[in-house]
Scaffold this active site. Structure first.
Site, PDB file in Angstrom:
ATOM      1  N   LEU A  28       0.877  -1.442  -0.119  1.00  0.00           N
ATOM      2  CA  LEU A  28       0.002  -0.026  -0.012  1.00  0.00           C
ATOM      3  C   LEU A  28       0.787   1.448  -0.037  1.00  0.00           C
ATOM      4  CD1 LEU A  28      -2.615  -1.051   2.493  1.00  0.00           C
ATOM      5  CD2 LEU A  28      -2.648  -1.291   0.074  1.00  0.00           C
ATOM      6  N   HIS A  29       0.347   2.196  -0.530  1.00  0.00           N
ATOM      7  CA  HIS A  29       1.119   3.635  -0.884  1.00  0.00           C
ATOM      8  C   HIS A  29      -0.167   4.805  -0.623  1.00  0.00           C
ATOM      9  CE1 HIS A  29      -0.477   3.760  -4.953  1.00  0.00           C
ATOM     10  NE2 HIS A  29       0.196   2.670  -5.157  1.00  0.00           N
ATOM     11  N   GLY A  43      -1.727   6.314  -2.486  1.00  0.00           N
ATOM     12  CA  GLY A  43      -3.002   6.335  -3.456  1.00  0.00           C
ATOM     13  C   GLY A  43      -4.153   5.440  -2.874  1.00  0.00           C
ATOM     14  N   HIS A  44      -3.534   4.057  -2.594  1.00  0.00           N
ATOM     15  CA  HIS A  44      -4.479   3.198  -1.958  1.00  0.00           C
ATOM     16  C   HIS A  44      -5.289   3.802  -0.505  1.00  0.00           C
ATOM     17  CE1 HIS A  44      -1.483   0.193  -3.558  1.00  0.00           C
ATOM     18  NE2 HIS A  44      -2.339  -0.242  -3.975  1.00  0.00           N
ATOM     19  N   LYS A  59      -6.287   6.448 -11.470  1.00  0.00           N
ATOM     20  CA  LYS A  59      -5.040   5.942 -11.905  1.00  0.00           C
ATOM     21  C   LYS A  59      -5.159   4.809 -12.955  1.00  0.00           C
ATOM     22  CE  LYS A  59      -0.695   4.354 -11.926  1.00  0.00           C
ATOM     23  NZ  LYS A  59      -0.428   3.310 -11.510  1.00  0.00           N
ATOM     24  N   GLN A  67      -9.538   0.436 -15.755  1.00  0.00           N
ATOM     25  CA  GLN A  67     -10.202  -0.471 -15.145  1.00  0.00           C
ATOM     26  C   GLN A  67     -11.504  -0.023 -14.573  1.00  0.00           C
ATOM     27  OE1 GLN A  67      -7.633  -2.766 -11.954  1.00  0.00           O
ATOM     28  NE2 GLN A  67      -8.338  -1.210 -10.680  1.00  0.00           N
ATOM     29  N   VAL A  99      -3.415   9.842  -6.918  1.00  0.00           N
ATOM     30  CA  VAL A  99      -2.435  10.479  -6.120  1.00  0.00           C
ATOM     31  C   VAL A  99      -1.061  10.372  -6.659  1.00  0.00           C
ATOM     32  CG1 VAL A  99      -1.518  10.506  -3.637  1.00  0.00           C
ATOM     33  CG2 VAL A  99      -3.970  10.016  -4.017  1.00  0.00           C
ATOM     34  N   ARG A 112       4.282  -0.384  -8.382  1.00  0.00           N
ATOM     35  CA  ARG A 112       5.661  -0.685  -9.344  1.00  0.00           C
ATOM     36  C   ARG A 112       6.650   0.213  -9.246  1.00  0.00           C
ATOM     37  NH1 ARG A 112       1.148  -3.495 -12.478  1.00  0.00           N
ATOM     38  NH2 ARG A 112       1.625  -5.445 -12.529  1.00  0.00           N
TER      39      ARG A 112
END
Ligand code: AMP
Length: 282
Positions: A32-33, A35-36, A149, A153, A176, A187
């Site tokens: 997790l970063h 963004g999550h 992002k 999807q 983010v 990644r």
């Protein structure tokens, strides 16, 4: 709290529902970063209970992709998820999700899954829709949270929910970015120093395209070449695609007349990065 089995998660959620609690789901592949975490915070603000799934889904990786090496750290993820407002981290094994003999897939057909990432990753979205559909069946959330992002999807999942009459509201949250504009991604950890520096070109190139659009350029071909030319300034950048489609239908357009998606996928060494901008009149 980490839950690893479907039955345990179902029992937990049954007890919550009995107390009339609403449930938000944030599907992730972990590591997790921010963004999550932005999705988890948003889910926490809008629901009583937040389930964060943390599952590196094998069916959405192609045969020569990074399934084996994808970064994983469940202990760190659990701490971050809870701190951001997650109540449960659902961390199933592959066999829990795909028991032996499992042979059923959910697939959104048509150009929406064939263009952009679908062209170089032909089985990717089938894996995504299959696993997200499973998560929807297991969690039965009121709302599910996804990031802009992964714009394609989000578009594919909106179509899946609509086509299969699922009573779930999809919430798409903004991208983010790191301070220098690189979109956050698990990644990004693969990039070496030089690749990491050059990767900032994705956001810069999309900004140039957006600037040209806002200055009055609406021809897709022209805007695509502005974005691609900017990316080519970086010697390590190997373009997979630069393209503009109607959003969220992802139908082909020659001119931007409604909301459109400018999307890029670029490889730096072995690492393939994606980024995008919604183009619309200000
Ligand atoms: P992943 O773990 O990469 O499958 O991502 C899980 C969810 O987080 C997806 O809905 C992504 O779109 C979203 N996400 C990933 N990176 C970002 C980001 N930089 N900003 C916003 N959402 C993101």
């Amino acid at each position: 709290m980490i839950i690893t089995t479907i039955s345990e998660l179902r029992n937990y959620l049954k007890a919550q529902r009995a107390k009339n609690k609403t449930v938000g789901l944030v599907p992730t592949m972990g590591f997790l970063h921010e963004g999550h975490l932005s999705l988890i915070r948003c889910a926490n603000a809008e629901n009583d209970v937040v389930v964060v799934s943390d599952f590196v889904n094998p069916t959405q990786f192609g045969p020569n992709e990074d399934y084996e090496t994808y970064p994983r750290d469940i202990e760190r993820d659990a701490k971050l998820a809870v701190a951001a407002g997650g109540d449960v981290v659902f961390y199933p094994s592959v066999t829990e999700m795909y028991p032996e003999g499992s042979a059923t897939f959910v697939e959104v057909e048509g150009n929406i899954t064939r263009v952009l990432c679908g062209a170089s990753r032909p089985t990717h979205f089938k894996g995504v829709t299959t696993v997200v559909n499973m998560l929807f069946n297991i969690v039965k959330p009121d709302k599910a949270y996804f990031g802009q992002k992964d714009a394609q999807q989000a578009a594919v999942l909106m179509k899946m929910v609509r086509d299969t009459h699922q009573n779930i509201e999809l919430v798409v949250c903004p991208i983010v970015r790191e301070e220098d504009g690189l979109a956050m991604s698990s990644r990004n950890t693969y990039l070496n120093d030089e690749e990491r520096k050059q990767a900032t070109i994705l956001n810069q190139a999309l900004a140039e395209g957006e600037k040209a659009f806002l200055a009055g350029e609406t021809a897709v071909e022209k805007l695509v070449s502005i974005i691609a030319d900017k990316i080519k300034e970086m010697p390590l950048a190997e373009i997979d695609y630069v393209d503009i489609y109607d959003f969220p239908s992802l139908t082909e357009i020659k001119k931007i007349e409604r909301q459109a998606l400018a999307a890029v996928a670029v490889k730096f060494g072995k690492t393939r990065l994606i980024d995008n901008r919604i183009l619309r009149e200000e």
